[in-house]
Design an enzyme around this catalytic site. Structure first.
Site, PDB file in Angstrom:
ATOM      1  N   GLU A 244       0.772  -1.135   0.023  1.00 24.59           N
ATOM      2  CA  GLU A 244       0.031  -0.080  -0.202  1.00 24.59           C
ATOM      3  C   GLU A 244       0.574   1.179   0.123  1.00 24.59           C
ATOM      4  O   GLU A 244       2.021   1.173   0.336  1.00 24.59           O
ATOM      5  CB  GLU A 244      -1.102   0.040   1.003  1.00 24.59           C
ATOM      6  CG  GLU A 244      -0.249  -0.164   2.490  1.00 24.59           C
ATOM      7  CD  GLU A 244       0.231   1.047   3.189  1.00 24.59           C
ATOM      8  OE1 GLU A 244      -0.083   2.303   2.758  1.00 24.59           O
ATOM      9  OE2 GLU A 244       1.213   1.021   4.203  1.00 24.59           O
TER      10      GLU A 244
ATOM     11  N   LEU B  54      -0.580   4.528   1.077  1.00 27.49           N
ATOM     12  CA  LEU B  54      -1.474   5.301   1.480  1.00 27.49           C
ATOM     13  C   LEU B  54      -1.138   6.395   2.426  1.00 27.49           C
ATOM     14  O   LEU B  54      -0.279   6.041   3.522  1.00 27.49           O
ATOM     15  CB  LEU B  54      -2.597   4.469   2.334  1.00 27.49           C
ATOM     16  CG  LEU B  54      -3.027   3.517   1.348  1.00 27.49           C
ATOM     17  CD1 LEU B  54      -4.195   2.799   2.246  1.00 27.49           C
ATOM     18  CD2 LEU B  54      -4.019   3.969   0.228  1.00 27.49           C
TER      19      LEU B  54
ATOM     20  N   PHE C  95       8.076  16.061  -1.654  1.00 25.03           N
ATOM     21  CA  PHE C  95       8.978  15.706  -0.421  1.00 25.03           C
ATOM     22  C   PHE C  95      10.200  16.156  -0.351  1.00 25.03           C
ATOM     23  O   PHE C  95      11.324  15.704   0.024  1.00 25.03           O
ATOM     24  CB  PHE C  95       8.908  14.154  -0.264  1.00 25.03           C
ATOM     25  CG  PHE C  95       7.754  13.576   0.030  1.00 25.03           C
ATOM     26  CD1 PHE C  95       6.565  13.514  -0.784  1.00 25.03           C
ATOM     27  CD2 PHE C  95       7.629  12.998   1.424  1.00 25.03           C
ATOM     28  CE1 PHE C  95       5.279  13.118  -0.392  1.00 25.03           C
ATOM     29  CE2 PHE C  95       6.417  12.358   1.624  1.00 25.03           C
ATOM     30  CZ  PHE C  95       5.326  12.387   0.940  1.00 25.03           C
TER      31      PHE C  95
ATOM     32  N   CYS D 155       5.214   4.825   9.258  1.00 21.60           N
ATOM     33  CA  CYS D 155       5.587   4.318   8.160  1.00 21.60           C
ATOM     34  C   CYS D 155       7.210   4.392   7.645  1.00 21.60           C
ATOM     35  O   CYS D 155       7.999   3.646   7.796  1.00 21.60           O
ATOM     36  CB  CYS D 155       4.767   4.314   6.834  1.00 21.60           C
ATOM     37  SG  CYS D 155       3.336   3.835   6.716  1.00 21.60           S
TER      38      CYS D 155
ATOM     39  N   LYS E  50       9.680   3.294  10.581  1.00 20.87           N
ATOM     40  CA  LYS E  50       9.614   1.963  10.560  1.00 20.87           C
ATOM     41  C   LYS E  50      10.348   1.499   9.430  1.00 20.87           C
ATOM     42  O   LYS E  50      11.193   0.391   9.566  1.00 20.87           O
ATOM     43  CB  LYS E  50       8.273   1.356  10.665  1.00 20.87           C
ATOM     44  CG  LYS E  50       7.693   0.241  10.285  1.00 20.87           C
ATOM     45  CD  LYS E  50       6.373  -0.315  10.626  1.00 20.87           C
ATOM     46  CE  LYS E  50       5.198  -0.159   9.570  1.00 20.87           C
ATOM     47  NZ  LYS E  50       5.543  -0.903   8.614  1.00 20.87           N
TER      48      LYS E  50
ATOM     49  N   LYS F 246       2.139  14.953  11.194  1.00 18.66           N
ATOM     50  CA  LYS F 246       1.659  15.915  10.331  1.00 18.66           C
ATOM     51  C   LYS F 246       0.541  16.209  10.503  1.00 18.66           C
ATOM     52  O   LYS F 246      -0.443  15.732  11.265  1.00 18.66           O
ATOM     53  CB  LYS F 246       2.016  15.204   8.842  1.00 18.66           C
ATOM     54  CG  LYS F 246       1.098  14.137   8.424  1.00 18.66           C
ATOM     55  CD  LYS F 246       1.436  13.393   7.148  1.00 18.66           C
ATOM     56  CE  LYS F 246       0.041  12.850   6.939  1.00 18.66           C
ATOM     57  NZ  LYS F 246       0.281  11.862   5.347  1.00 18.66           N
TER      58      LYS F 246
ATOM     59  N   ARG G 187       2.565   8.674  16.181  1.00 19.29           N
ATOM     60  CA  ARG G 187       3.355   7.958  16.152  1.00 19.29           C
ATOM     61  C   ARG G 187       4.641   8.217  15.469  1.00 19.29           C
ATOM     62  O   ARG G 187       4.755   8.903  14.459  1.00 19.29           O
ATOM     63  CB  ARG G 187       3.083   6.559  15.466  1.00 19.29           C
ATOM     64  CG  ARG G 187       2.043   5.654  16.206  1.00 19.29           C
ATOM     65  CD  ARG G 187       1.509   4.274  15.657  1.00 19.29           C
ATOM     66  NE  ARG G 187       0.607   4.956  14.236  1.00 19.29           N
ATOM     67  CZ  ARG G 187       0.115   3.927  13.594  1.00 19.29           C
ATOM     68  NH1 ARG G 187       0.372   2.786  13.570  1.00 19.29           N
ATOM     69  NH2 ARG G 187      -0.762   4.374  12.716  1.00 19.29           N
TER      70      ARG G 187
HETATM   71  C1  UDX Z   1       3.846   7.778   4.066  1.00 18.31           C
HETATM   72  C2  UDX Z   1       3.969   7.380   2.669  1.00 18.31           C
HETATM   73  O1  UDX Z   1       3.905   8.991   1.840  1.00 18.31           O
HETATM   74  C3  UDX Z   1       2.884   6.559   2.177  1.00 18.31           C
HETATM   75  O2  UDX Z   1       3.066   6.211   0.753  1.00 18.31           O
HETATM   76  C4  UDX Z   1       2.965   5.177   2.856  1.00 18.31           C
HETATM   77  O3  UDX Z   1       2.399   4.033   2.460  1.00 18.31           O
HETATM   78  C5  UDX Z   1       3.046   5.410   4.355  1.00 18.31           C
HETATM   79  O4  UDX Z   1       3.806   6.396   4.704  1.00 18.31           O
HETATM   80  P1  UDX Z   1       2.347   9.142   5.650  1.00 18.31           P
HETATM   81  O5  UDX Z   1       3.382   8.447   6.800  1.00 18.31           O
HETATM   82  O6  UDX Z   1       0.919   9.014   5.987  1.00 18.31           O
HETATM   83  O7  UDX Z   1       2.781   8.267   4.408  1.00 18.31           O
HETATM   84  O8  UDX Z   1       2.833  10.580   5.567  1.00 18.31           O
HETATM   85  P2  UDX Z   1       3.489  11.520   4.398  1.00 18.31           P
HETATM   86  O9  UDX Z   1       2.487  12.567   3.994  1.00 18.31           O
HETATM   87  O10 UDX Z   1       4.528  10.685   3.606  1.00 18.31           O
HETATM   88  O11 UDX Z   1       4.714  12.256   5.508  1.00 18.31           O
HETATM   89  C6  UDX Z   1       5.465  11.416   6.250  1.00 18.31           C
HETATM   90  C7  UDX Z   1       6.435  12.337   7.156  1.00 18.31           C
HETATM   91  O12 UDX Z   1       7.201  13.329   6.363  1.00 18.31           O
HETATM   92  C8  UDX Z   1       5.459  13.447   8.027  1.00 18.31           C
HETATM   93  O13 UDX Z   1       6.261  13.442   9.275  1.00 18.31           O
HETATM   94  C9  UDX Z   1       5.607  14.885   7.309  1.00 18.31           C
HETATM   95  O14 UDX Z   1       5.698  15.826   8.038  1.00 18.31           O
HETATM   96  C10 UDX Z   1       7.225  14.558   6.828  1.00 18.31           C
HETATM   97  N1  UDX Z   1       7.679  15.528   5.495  1.00 18.31           N
HETATM   98  C11 UDX Z   1       6.818  15.011   4.431  1.00 18.31           C
HETATM   99  C12 UDX Z   1       8.650  16.332   5.516  1.00 18.31           C
HETATM  100  O15 UDX Z   1       9.347  16.639   6.384  1.00 18.31           O
HETATM  101  N2  UDX Z   1       8.574  16.837   4.158  1.00 18.31           N
HETATM  102  C13 UDX Z   1       8.155  16.851   3.295  1.00 18.31           C
HETATM  103  O16 UDX Z   1       8.463  17.429   2.197  1.00 18.31           O
HETATM  104  C14 UDX Z   1       6.996  15.642   3.348  1.00 18.31           C
END
Ligand code: UDX
Length: 450
Positions: free
Chosen positions: A154, A156, A255, A266, A269, A327, A334
């Site tokens: 996934e 997501l 990102f 995610c 981990k 976020k 977590r």
């Molecule tokens: C992530 C993956 O994007 C997703 O595809 C996977 O299946 C699960 O893990 P998620 O953990 O929901 O999703 O959050 P994501 O939006 O990816 O952000 C992860 C972390 O990175 C957050 O703490 C966010 O604040 C940080 N982040 C993200 C940054 O510091 N800078 C960025 O440019 C983007």
């Protein structure tokens, strides 16, 4: 198609609900009685935009039902998702006991099945390479049914999981059987916009793709966080660099936001798991280690910056923390950077008053009454020596800043998400410290305590 989803946690529930919404008949199996009761009453147990509404529709129409009885859920099933948690062990290894237990229960339940046609078992949980191939063998040995295991990672994101499921960039299927690939193609047909976005490969490639994707995204963030250190030292602006490189189509804009570190269920981990996956084939991944080290250091860097700009000792200082979730748009804490940063503040003897629109109840389980909890950022800032902004909730950029500055002991904001506007900070008399961006520094007004 008739679908069974075993495990109705975050991934399982989104999968079950979205598959029902594209026309499949879905049974979700959940063995936590408290969660099951909520699901059967059609209450979504997690905060995820759009999920409750979709669940209500699908439960109402009978497309989606929940049970704890795995055997009855399998009666007509054509495809079965295994979507149980694979959390990290303390050493970063993947904990497989829940998946193995669910697979065993499924194999037992399938033991006497004499249904027509083949059965596809889909590993949705994130698993180390080799797991699906192993499960394929186990199921074949233990059941009479003609069945095939596929891996289907996934992608997501919390906060946009429904959209990510229904409008995927790509669907990855790992396996070795053409019939199983065809069944998966049919299952996802309504959401496959372009044929090239349905990618069939072997089990191990699919399993590693998941780790590679999350590690690549985490690497981009850690790289930008590293660059933000240089920006601070040389007077450059990380936002200009983000735009400057993100417009190169080979790099792309996603990102690349610097901040106080990535968190969530995610990235930390999966990056840690990839380090272990590498080590188990005698490869020490310096790259993966660096991603994690930079992320750890970034939280400390945020804290050090706050201490340096405070203009008074951290011990006894009153710090307002805006944002606890890892976020925006989630109540999930977590691996949230807020956990480490609040920990540093408390260890140094600071008083913390924290707020978050969604995640306060979860964070209360971590810090209990060692910090003060307030419902809004304006109250959190009253009498504070500084604000530490740790989550990029959009509402934080439109607060009544003049009023906030007037009630603070020192109008200082350290922005761990670079999400406030420098001009607005300047106009409202703040000392404003983003990460890797030029600060706004005017003469600090210290309210005299009478
Ligand atoms: C992530 C993956 O994007 C997703 O595809 C996977 O299946 C699960 O893990 P998620 O953990 O929901 O999703 O959050 P994501 O939006 O990816 O952000 C992860 C972390 O990175 C957050 O703490 C966010 O604040 C940080 N982040 C993200 C940054 O510091 N800078 C960025 O440019 C983007």
């Amino acid at each position: 198609m008739e679908v069974t989803v075993i495990g109705c946690g975050y991934v399982g529930l989104v999968t079950a609900t979205c598959l029902a919404s594209i026309g499949h008949t879905v049974r979700g199996v959940e063995n936590d009685p408290r969660k099951l009761r909520l699901l059967q009453e059609c209450h979504c147990p997690i905060f995820e935009p759009g999920l409750q509404e979709l669940m209500s529709e699908q439960c109402g129409s009978g497309q989606l039902r929940f049970t704890s009885d795995i055997k009855s859920s399998l009666e007509d099933a054509q495809v079965i998702f295994l979507a149980v948690g694979t959390p990290p062990r303390p050493d970063g290894m993947v904990e497989m006991c829940y998946l193995d237990a669910a697979a065993k229960e499924l194999a037992d339940a399938l033991g006497g099945r004499t249904a027509d046609g083949s059965l596809t078992i889909i590993v949705k949980s994130t698993v180390p390479p080799g797991t699906s191939r192993r499960l394929n063998e186990v199921f074949r040995q233990r059941t009479q049914s003609e069945l095939h295991v596929v891996d289907n990672p996934e992608f997501l994101r919390e906060g946009s999981a429904v959209k990510d499921f229904l409008e995927p960039d790509r669907i990855i299927i790992g396996g070795d059987n053409p019939e199983a690939f065809r069944i998966m193609r049919r299952l996802y047909d309504p959401i496959i916009k372009r044929e090239e976005n349905f990618l069939a490969m072997n089990w191990e490639s699919a399993e590693l793709t998941k780790y590679a994707a999350n590690t690549m995204l985490a690497a981009r963030i850690s790289f930008m966080n590293e660059m933000s250190i240089l920006c601070d030292s040389y007077g450059a602006d990380i936002e200009d660099i983000r735009k400057g490189i993100g417009t190169d189509f080979r790099i792309g804009p996603w990102f690349l936001r610097a901040g106080c570190g990535y968190g969530g269920s995610c990235f930390p981990k999966d990056v840690a798991a990839l380090e272990h996956i590498s080590r188990s084939v005698a490869h020490e991944s310096l790259f993966v280690q660096a991603i994690q080290t930079i992320n750890r250091n970034q939280k400390r860097r945020f804290y050090d910056k706050l201490v340096a700009k405070l203009g008074r000792p951290i011990e006894g200082a009153q710090i307002a923390v805006w944002g606890l979730a890892f976020k925006a748009d989630t109540d999930d804490i977590r691996e949230s950077p807020a956990i480490d940063i609040i920990g540093y503040l408390l260890s140094a003897g600071a008083h913390v008053r924290a707020t978050d629109p969604k995640a306060m109840d979860n964070m209360k389980q971590v810090f209990h009454d060692s910090i003060q909890w307030v419902v809004d950022p304006v109250s959190a800032a009253v009498g504070a020596d500084a604000v530490a902004l740790l989550t990029d909730w959009p509402q934080y950029s439109t607060l009544p800043f003049r009023k906030i500055a007037a009630t603070m002991n020192r109008p200082i904001i350290v922005d761990g998400r670079n999400c406030l506007h420098r001009d607005i900070m300047r106009e409202n008399g703040f000392q404003y410290y983003p990460l890797g961006r030029p600060a706004v520094e005017s003469k600090v007004r210290v309210r005299s305590k009478t």
